[in-house]
Design an enzyme around this catalytic site. Sequence first.
Site, PDB file in Angstrom:
ATOM      1  N   GLU A  83       0.866  -1.180   0.000  1.00  0.00           N
ATOM      2  CA  GLU A  83       0.000   0.000   0.000  1.00  0.00           C
ATOM      3  C   GLU A  83       0.899   1.225   0.000  1.00  0.00           C
ATOM      4  OE1 GLU A  83      -2.817   2.328   3.243  1.00  0.00           O
ATOM      5  OE2 GLU A  83      -2.975   0.138   3.128  1.00  0.00           O
ATOM      6  N   GLU A 141      -1.959  11.682   3.597  1.00  0.00           N
ATOM      7  CA  GLU A 141      -3.000  11.546   4.603  1.00  0.00           C
ATOM      8  C   GLU A 141      -2.874  12.725   5.565  1.00  0.00           C
ATOM      9  OE1 GLU A 141      -3.809   7.086   5.746  1.00  0.00           O
ATOM     10  OE2 GLU A 141      -1.640   7.396   5.556  1.00  0.00           O
TER      11      GLU A 141
END
Length: 203
Positions: free
Chosen positions: A80, A85
């Site tokens: 991933e 974020e």
Amino acid sequence: DNPACYAVKNGKLVLRGIKNPNADDPVKVITGGVTTKGKFEFTYGKVVIRAKLGAAKGAWPAFWMLCSSNKHGGYPHNGEIDIMERLNHDTKVYQTVHSNYTLNLGQKHNPPHSGTAPFNPAEFNDFGLEWYPDKLVFSVNDKPSFTYPKITTDKPGQWPFDQPFYLLIDMQLGGSWVGAIDEAQLPVQMEIDSVKVFRAANP
């Protein structure tokens, strides 16, 4: 798929986190997101999202990548890549790599699997990734901010980033990392001006 969670305004995609308008639904909040899974994937190159990130307690806007194959096994063996974020009202973003090596084997410091970088929450910012066969180079506003290299190790799963990945953009709310949601601070949104992908000529 609730249309209250997304819109296109003035040429920009808007993804929202809102209180659930359905009072009969036990889910308190709903969020907007998009993905290219089943539509577009690529291996090696450069990807940049230009976005403005709203803030709220419990807000977690993200731009990230996953793969749809099982070349290396189920998650997290296929890896991933979290290009951006943001948590709550932070003035920094997190850029992180996950894999069997980092999660199941706990190898988060050899090499470091995450970095942070400042950004201006009041403006649109460019969050990018340059993806090479031997390293991932993250950036904010064209400035390199974090690099994750392929290394030689006897532990499995350090570099699953040798296959096509697809893109995800979402205005997440809540979770163990970001913490509790303050519904009084909703709605919250992220605005996406553009997503650009430059594929390597000979991946």
